[in-house]
Design a protein around this motif. Structure first.
Motif, PDB file in Angstrom:
ATOM      1  N   THR A   1       0.846  -1.181   0.000  1.00  0.00           N
ATOM      2  CA  THR A   1       0.000   0.000   0.000  1.00  0.00           C
ATOM      3  C   THR A   1       0.893   1.245   0.000  1.00  0.00           C
ATOM      4  N   TRP A   2       0.396   2.321  -0.567  1.00  0.00           N
ATOM      5  CA  TRP A   2       1.203   3.535  -0.598  1.00  0.00           C
ATOM      6  C   TRP A   2       1.558   3.998   0.814  1.00  0.00           C
ATOM      7  N   LEU A   3       0.653   3.773   1.753  1.00  0.00           N
ATOM      8  CA  LEU A   3       0.923   4.165   3.140  1.00  0.00           C
ATOM      9  C   LEU A   3       1.900   3.206   3.825  1.00  0.00           C
ATOM     10  N   GLY A   4       2.164   2.077   3.196  1.00  0.00           N
ATOM     11  CA  GLY A   4       3.156   1.153   3.729  1.00  0.00           C
ATOM     12  C   GLY A   4       2.670   0.260   4.841  1.00  0.00           C
ATOM     13  N   ASP A   5       1.356   0.141   5.014  1.00  0.00           N
ATOM     14  CA  ASP A   5       0.844  -0.640   6.141  1.00  0.00           C
ATOM     15  C   ASP A   5       0.572  -2.089   5.792  1.00  0.00           C
ATOM     16  N   ASN A   6       0.796  -2.462   4.554  1.00  0.00           N
ATOM     17  CA  ASN A   6       0.596  -3.853   4.155  1.00  0.00           C
ATOM     18  C   ASN A   6       1.442  -4.143   2.927  1.00  0.00           C
ATOM     19  N   SER A   7       2.174  -5.233   2.950  1.00  0.00           N
ATOM     20  CA  SER A   7       3.008  -5.592   1.809  1.00  0.00           C
ATOM     21  C   SER A   7       3.110  -7.108   1.704  1.00  0.00           C
ATOM     22  N   VAL A   8       3.310  -7.578   0.493  1.00  0.00           N
ATOM     23  CA  VAL A   8       3.470  -9.006   0.236  1.00  0.00           C
ATOM     24  C   VAL A   8       4.520  -9.173  -0.853  1.00  0.00           C
ATOM     25  N   TYR A   9       5.345 -10.183  -0.712  1.00  0.00           N
ATOM     26  CA  TYR A   9       6.369 -10.499  -1.707  1.00  0.00           C
ATOM     27  C   TYR A   9       6.160 -11.910  -2.233  1.00  0.00           C
ATOM     28  N   ALA A  10       6.457 -12.107  -3.502  1.00  0.00           N
ATOM     29  CA  ALA A  10       6.443 -13.453  -4.057  1.00  0.00           C
ATOM     30  C   ALA A  10       7.523 -14.290  -3.385  1.00  0.00           C
ATOM     31  N   ASN A  11       7.268 -15.577  -3.254  1.00  0.00           N
ATOM     32  CA  ASN A  11       8.240 -16.455  -2.598  1.00  0.00           C
ATOM     33  C   ASN A  11       9.590 -16.431  -3.304  1.00  0.00           C
TER      34      ASN A  11
ATOM     35  N   SER B   1      21.077  -9.806  -4.395  1.00  0.00           N
ATOM     36  CA  SER B   1      21.376 -11.222  -4.689  1.00  0.00           C
ATOM     37  C   SER B   1      20.683 -11.671  -5.960  1.00  0.00           C
ATOM     38  N   LEU B   2      20.811 -10.871  -6.987  1.00  0.00           N
ATOM     39  CA  LEU B   2      20.101 -11.146  -8.231  1.00  0.00           C
ATOM     40  C   LEU B   2      20.588 -12.429  -8.883  1.00  0.00           C
ATOM     41  N   LYS B   3      19.639 -13.108  -9.519  1.00  0.00           N
ATOM     42  CA  LYS B   3      19.906 -14.383 -10.190  1.00  0.00           C
ATOM     43  C   LYS B   3      19.547 -14.243 -11.668  1.00  0.00           C
ATOM     44  N   PRO B   4      20.130 -15.073 -12.514  1.00  0.00           N
ATOM     45  CA  PRO B   4      19.759 -15.014 -13.937  1.00  0.00           C
ATOM     46  C   PRO B   4      18.258 -15.156 -14.175  1.00  0.00           C
ATOM     47  N   GLU B   5      17.599 -15.913 -13.346  1.00  0.00           N
ATOM     48  CA  GLU B   5      16.150 -16.088 -13.516  1.00  0.00           C
ATOM     49  C   GLU B   5      15.346 -14.851 -13.134  1.00  0.00           C
ATOM     50  N   ASP B   6      15.991 -13.839 -12.597  1.00  0.00           N
ATOM     51  CA  ASP B   6      15.317 -12.565 -12.339  1.00  0.00           C
ATOM     52  C   ASP B   6      15.269 -11.684 -13.595  1.00  0.00           C
ATOM     53  N   THR B   7      15.927 -12.117 -14.645  1.00  0.00           N
ATOM     54  CA  THR B   7      15.939 -11.351 -15.891  1.00  0.00           C
ATOM     55  C   THR B   7      14.531 -11.226 -16.454  1.00  0.00           C
ATOM     56  N   ALA B   8      14.096  -9.989 -16.671  1.00  0.00           N
ATOM     57  CA  ALA B   8      12.741  -9.727 -17.151  1.00  0.00           C
ATOM     58  C   ALA B   8      12.569  -8.222 -17.347  1.00  0.00           C
ATOM     59  N   VAL B   9      11.466  -7.868 -17.959  1.00  0.00           N
ATOM     60  CA  VAL B   9      11.014  -6.480 -17.935  1.00  0.00           C
ATOM     61  C   VAL B   9      10.176  -6.312 -16.674  1.00  0.00           C
ATOM     62  N   TYR B  10      10.521  -5.318 -15.887  1.00  0.00           N
ATOM     63  CA  TYR B  10       9.834  -5.069 -14.629  1.00  0.00           C
ATOM     64  C   TYR B  10       8.880  -3.885 -14.790  1.00  0.00           C
ATOM     65  N   TYR B  11       7.676  -4.065 -14.271  1.00  0.00           N
ATOM     66  CA  TYR B  11       6.643  -3.045 -14.355  1.00  0.00           C
ATOM     67  C   TYR B  11       6.147  -2.681 -12.961  1.00  0.00           C
ATOM     68  N   CYS B  12       5.861  -1.406 -12.747  1.00  0.00           N
ATOM     69  CA  CYS B  12       5.094  -1.036 -11.580  1.00  0.00           C
ATOM     70  C   CYS B  12       3.683  -0.691 -12.026  1.00  0.00           C
ATOM     71  N   ALA B  13       2.758  -0.894 -11.141  1.00  0.00           N
ATOM     72  CA  ALA B  13       1.352  -0.675 -11.455  1.00  0.00           C
ATOM     73  C   ALA B  13       0.653  -0.165 -10.210  1.00  0.00           C
ATOM     74  N   SER B  14      -0.499   0.434 -10.407  1.00  0.00           N
ATOM     75  CA  SER B  14      -1.221   1.005  -9.277  1.00  0.00           C
ATOM     76  C   SER B  14      -2.708   0.688  -9.361  1.00  0.00           C
ATOM     77  N   LYS B  15      -3.325   0.577  -8.216  1.00  0.00           N
ATOM     78  CA  LYS B  15      -4.762   0.346  -8.098  1.00  0.00           C
ATOM     79  C   LYS B  15      -5.202   0.915  -6.767  1.00  0.00           C
ATOM     80  N   LEU B  16      -6.508   1.091  -6.642  1.00  0.00           N
ATOM     81  CA  LEU B  16      -7.037   1.471  -5.340  1.00  0.00           C
ATOM     82  C   LEU B  16      -6.815   0.328  -4.350  1.00  0.00           C
ATOM     83  N   ARG B  17      -6.645   0.655  -3.099  1.00  0.00           N
ATOM     84  CA  ARG B  17      -6.489  -0.379  -2.080  1.00  0.00           C
ATOM     85  C   ARG B  17      -7.673  -1.338  -2.145  1.00  0.00           C
ATOM     86  N   PRO B  18      -7.479  -2.629  -1.758  1.00  0.00           N
ATOM     87  CA  PRO B  18      -6.315  -3.205  -1.079  1.00  0.00           C
ATOM     88  C   PRO B  18      -5.261  -3.699  -2.068  1.00  0.00           C
ATOM     89  N   ILE B  19      -4.190  -4.256  -1.551  1.00  0.00           N
ATOM     90  CA  ILE B  19      -3.167  -4.842  -2.398  1.00  0.00           C
ATOM     91  C   ILE B  19      -3.742  -6.065  -3.112  1.00  0.00           C
TER      92      ILE B  19
END
Length: 123
Positions: free
Chosen positions: A52-62, A85-103
């Motif tokens: 969340t933009w306010l930083g009160d909730n976050s989740v990361y992929a495993n 600790s980047l790995k070759p499998e992290d190679t990709a185009v990275y995008y940020c995106a936004s939506k109204l809460r919740p995450i």
């Protein structure tokens, strides 16, 4: 209209670090969530992390937990994705995106997308 601009991608060796930026404009973001996604060649778009933009909730992929971290510069309306600790499998185009809460893990629920930034992890 909300606009998102990513930057910070590049070429890095395995084990290295990069910090991606997502600069937002056009809205007051307190009611929004920011998601990071990536897409590698020939693969489907993949969820990376969300907060969340306010930083009160976050989740990361495993696949990135413990290596990637989101931070914010509220004064600059900018979200960062610190990638360590980047790995070759992290190679990709990275995008940020936004939506109204919740995450959300689902890219289809996000309304606004940046243009993407290429991250290549290779020796």
């Amino acid at each position: 209209q909300l606009q998102l601009v990513e930057s910070g991608g590049g070429l890095v060796q395995p084990g290295g670090s990069l910090r991606l930026s997502c600069a937002a404009s056009g809205f007051t973001l307190d009611s929004y969530a920011i998601g990071w996604f990536r897409q590698a060649p020939g693969k489907e778009r993949e969820f990376v992390a969300t907060i969340t933009w306010l930083g009160d909730n976050s989740v990361y992929a495993n696949s990135v937990k413990g290596r990637f971290a989101i931070s914010r510069d509220i004064a600059k309306n900018t979200m960062f994705l610190q990638m360590n600790s980047l790995k070759p499998e992290d190679t990709a185009v990275y995008y940020c995106a936004s939506k109204l809460r919740p995450i959300s893990y689902s890219g289809s629920s996000y309304n606004y997308w940046g243009q993407g930034t290429q991250v290549t992890v290779s020796s």
